[in-house]
Design a protein around this motif. Structure first.
Motif, PDB file in Angstrom:
ATOM      1  N   MET A  76      -2.460  35.456 -23.771  1.00 17.92           N
ATOM      2  CA  MET A  76      -2.347  35.901 -25.159  1.00 17.92           C
ATOM      3  C   MET A  76      -3.575  35.487 -25.969  1.00 17.92           C
ATOM      4  O   MET A  76      -4.035  36.234 -26.820  1.00 17.92           O
ATOM      5  N   ALA A  77      -4.080  34.292 -25.716  1.00 12.39           N
ATOM      6  CA  ALA A  77      -5.113  33.713 -26.585  1.00 12.39           C
ATOM      7  C   ALA A  77      -6.398  34.518 -26.642  1.00 12.39           C
ATOM      8  O   ALA A  77      -7.062  34.559 -27.671  1.00 12.39           O
ATOM      9  N   SER A  78      -6.764  35.179 -25.567  1.00 15.40           N
ATOM     10  CA  SER A  78      -8.055  35.867 -25.508  1.00 15.40           C
ATOM     11  C   SER A  78      -7.987  37.345 -25.876  1.00 15.40           C
ATOM     12  O   SER A  78      -8.985  38.054 -25.766  1.00 15.40           O
ATOM     13  N   LEU A  79      -6.849  37.820 -26.340  1.00 16.16           N
ATOM     14  CA  LEU A  79      -6.683  39.253 -26.594  1.00 16.16           C
ATOM     15  C   LEU A  79      -7.310  39.698 -27.912  1.00 16.16           C
ATOM     16  O   LEU A  79      -7.365  38.938 -28.880  1.00 16.16           O
ATOM     17  N   SER A  80      -7.701  40.961 -27.942  1.00 15.66           N
ATOM     18  CA  SER A  80      -8.172  41.595 -29.179  1.00 15.66           C
ATOM     19  C   SER A  80      -6.946  42.027 -29.994  1.00 15.66           C
ATOM     20  O   SER A  80      -5.821  42.050 -29.484  1.00 15.66           O
ATOM     21  N   ALA A  81      -7.190  42.419 -31.228  1.00 15.99           N
ATOM     22  CA  ALA A  81      -6.090  42.864 -32.089  1.00 15.99           C
ATOM     23  C   ALA A  81      -5.321  44.052 -31.480  1.00 15.99           C
ATOM     24  O   ALA A  81      -4.079  44.028 -31.471  1.00 15.99           O
ATOM     25  N   PRO A  82      -6.000  45.074 -30.956  1.00 12.12           N
ATOM     26  CA  PRO A  82      -5.234  46.170 -30.343  1.00 12.12           C
ATOM     27  C   PRO A  82      -4.415  45.705 -29.123  1.00 12.12           C
ATOM     28  O   PRO A  82      -3.318  46.210 -28.883  1.00 12.12           O
ATOM     29  N   GLU A  83      -4.949  44.754 -28.372  1.00 15.88           N
ATOM     30  CA  GLU A  83      -4.195  44.251 -27.209  1.00 15.88           C
ATOM     31  C   GLU A  83      -2.975  43.442 -27.648  1.00 15.88           C
ATOM     32  O   GLU A  83      -1.920  43.513 -27.011  1.00 15.88           O
ATOM     33  N   VAL A  84      -3.099  42.686 -28.719  1.00 19.38           N
ATOM     34  CA  VAL A  84      -1.945  41.937 -29.246  1.00 19.38           C
ATOM     35  C   VAL A  84      -0.879  42.923 -29.711  1.00 19.38           C
ATOM     36  O   VAL A  84       0.314  42.733 -29.472  1.00 19.38           O
ATOM     37  N   ARG A  85      -1.314  43.991 -30.368  1.00 17.93           N
ATOM     38  CA  ARG A  85      -0.359  45.009 -30.819  1.00 17.93           C
ATOM     39  C   ARG A  85       0.380  45.621 -29.626  1.00 17.93           C
ATOM     40  O   ARG A  85       1.579  45.851 -29.692  1.00 17.93           O
ATOM     41  N   GLU A  86      -0.327  45.878 -28.525  1.00 14.32           N
ATOM     42  CA  GLU A  86       0.336  46.403 -27.326  1.00 14.32           C
ATOM     43  C   GLU A  86       1.410  45.431 -26.825  1.00 14.32           C
ATOM     44  O   GLU A  86       2.501  45.851 -26.438  1.00 14.32           O
ATOM     45  N   ARG A  87       1.085  44.135 -26.808  1.00 14.26           N
ATOM     46  CA  ARG A  87       2.069  43.128 -26.375  1.00 14.26           C
ATOM     47  C   ARG A  87       3.283  43.130 -27.311  1.00 14.26           C
ATOM     48  O   ARG A  87       4.416  43.009 -26.862  1.00 14.26           O
ATOM     49  N   ALA A  88       3.020  43.289 -28.605  1.00 11.10           N
ATOM     50  CA  ALA A  88       4.114  43.310 -29.579  1.00 11.10           C
ATOM     51  C   ALA A  88       5.017  44.522 -29.352  1.00 11.10           C
ATOM     52  O   ALA A  88       6.246  44.393 -29.395  1.00 11.10           O
ATOM     53  N   LEU A  89       4.416  45.671 -29.096  1.00 10.84           N
ATOM     54  CA  LEU A  89       5.215  46.880 -28.876  1.00 10.84           C
ATOM     55  C   LEU A  89       6.081  46.753 -27.629  1.00 10.84           C
ATOM     56  O   LEU A  89       7.210  47.254 -27.602  1.00 10.84           O
ATOM     57  N   VAL A  90       5.573  46.072 -26.613  1.00  8.76           N
ATOM     58  CA  VAL A  90       6.377  45.823 -25.406  1.00  8.76           C
ATOM     59  C   VAL A  90       7.491  44.813 -25.713  1.00  8.76           C
ATOM     60  O   VAL A  90       8.601  44.918 -25.185  1.00  8.76           O
ATOM     61  N   ALA A  91       7.212  43.862 -26.592  1.00 12.64           N
ATOM     62  CA  ALA A  91       8.181  42.808 -26.897  1.00 12.64           C
ATOM     63  C   ALA A  91       9.344  43.291 -27.766  1.00 12.64           C
ATOM     64  O   ALA A  91      10.463  42.773 -27.642  1.00 12.64           O
ATOM     65  N   VAL A  92       9.105  44.263 -28.632  1.00 12.32           N
ATOM     66  CA  VAL A  92      10.133  44.652 -29.607  1.00 12.32           C
ATOM     67  C   VAL A  92      11.478  45.024 -28.965  1.00 12.32           C
ATOM     68  O   VAL A  92      12.519  44.528 -29.410  1.00 12.32           O
ATOM     69  N   PRO A  93      11.516  45.846 -27.929  1.00 16.93           N
ATOM     70  CA  PRO A  93      12.832  46.149 -27.331  1.00 16.93           C
ATOM     71  C   PRO A  93      13.550  44.893 -26.800  1.00 16.93           C
ATOM     72  O   PRO A  93      14.775  44.800 -26.880  1.00 16.93           O
ATOM     73  N   GLU A  94      12.793  43.942 -26.291  1.00 16.71           N
ATOM     74  CA  GLU A  94      13.406  42.689 -25.813  1.00 16.71           C
ATOM     75  C   GLU A  94      13.897  41.843 -26.983  1.00 16.71           C
ATOM     76  O   GLU A  94      14.941  41.200 -26.895  1.00 16.71           O
ATOM     77  N   VAL A  95      13.140  41.815 -28.065  1.00 14.43           N
ATOM     78  CA  VAL A  95      13.571  41.093 -29.266  1.00 14.43           C
ATOM     79  C   VAL A  95      14.893  41.680 -29.761  1.00 14.43           C
ATOM     80  O   VAL A  95      15.846  40.950 -30.046  1.00 14.43           O
TER      81      VAL A  95
END
Length: 176
Positions: free
Chosen positions: A149-168
């Motif tokens: 997570m630490a080395s990601l760019s803003a668009p990559e963090v957003r991708e991780r967030a979009l994957v996380a939302v259904p699990e949240v």
């Protein structure tokens, strides 16, 4: 008769495996975001809550920051968040100690009656599970995003967030 003592000090919580009551929906609820100070935690949390507002009607969000990523949230901050929020999302565990502390935070909020989603990275899933067991809550459900997570760019963090939302949403009991 011999009396056996548990040297781990967790015996009194071993039966405490219930979740806090789940919300019927997120409509208008205040979402607490607990940033553990790891790089990209705030960005991940803010992307997730933006999706929860847009697609699930979540209300305002409040961002809180821990003093140190490797220890559980301090009681004063926990009490403040419990008093001010309806749901909590805490992130991001991307090392062994911070993953364990992130899961411990989630369990502390659940025991305080606040539905919580703790987020670690998949490389430290075992640290989170070990902490859940130590805390007497081996079934505690949390989400693991793809590492790193630490080395990601803003668009990559957003991708991780979009994957996380259904699990949240699933962990909060809001499937469908």
């Amino acid at each position: 008769m011999e009396l056996l003592l548990d040297p781990t000090g967790t015996a009194e919580n071993t039966q405490d495996d219930t979740l806090s009551p789940r919300p019927v929906s997120l409509r208008g609820l205040t979402i607490g975001l607990l940033d553990n100070t790891k790089p990209n935690s705030t960005m991940l949390l803010e992307n997730i809550v933006a999706e929860l507002r847009e697609h699930y009607g979540a209300g305002e969000s409040r961002l809180y920051t821990k003093d140190y990523f490797g220890t559980p949230v301090k009681k004063e901050l926990l009490d403040q968040i419990v008093a001010e929020c309806d749901v909590v999302i805490t992130a991001v565990g991307d090392c062994g100690s911070c993953s364990a502390a992130t899961v411990a935070d989630g369990i502390l909020f659940e025991r305080a009656g606040i539905p919580t989603v703790a987020i670690t990275s998949d490389s430290f899933l075992m640290s989170g599970r070990a902490m859940a067991s130590v805390q007497g809550f081996p079934g505690f459900d949390f989400h693991a995003v793809q590492h790193p997570m630490a080395s990601l760019s803003a668009p990559e963090v957003r991708e991780r967030a979009l994957v996380a939302v259904p699990e949240v949403v699933r962990i909060l009991g809001l499937e469908g």
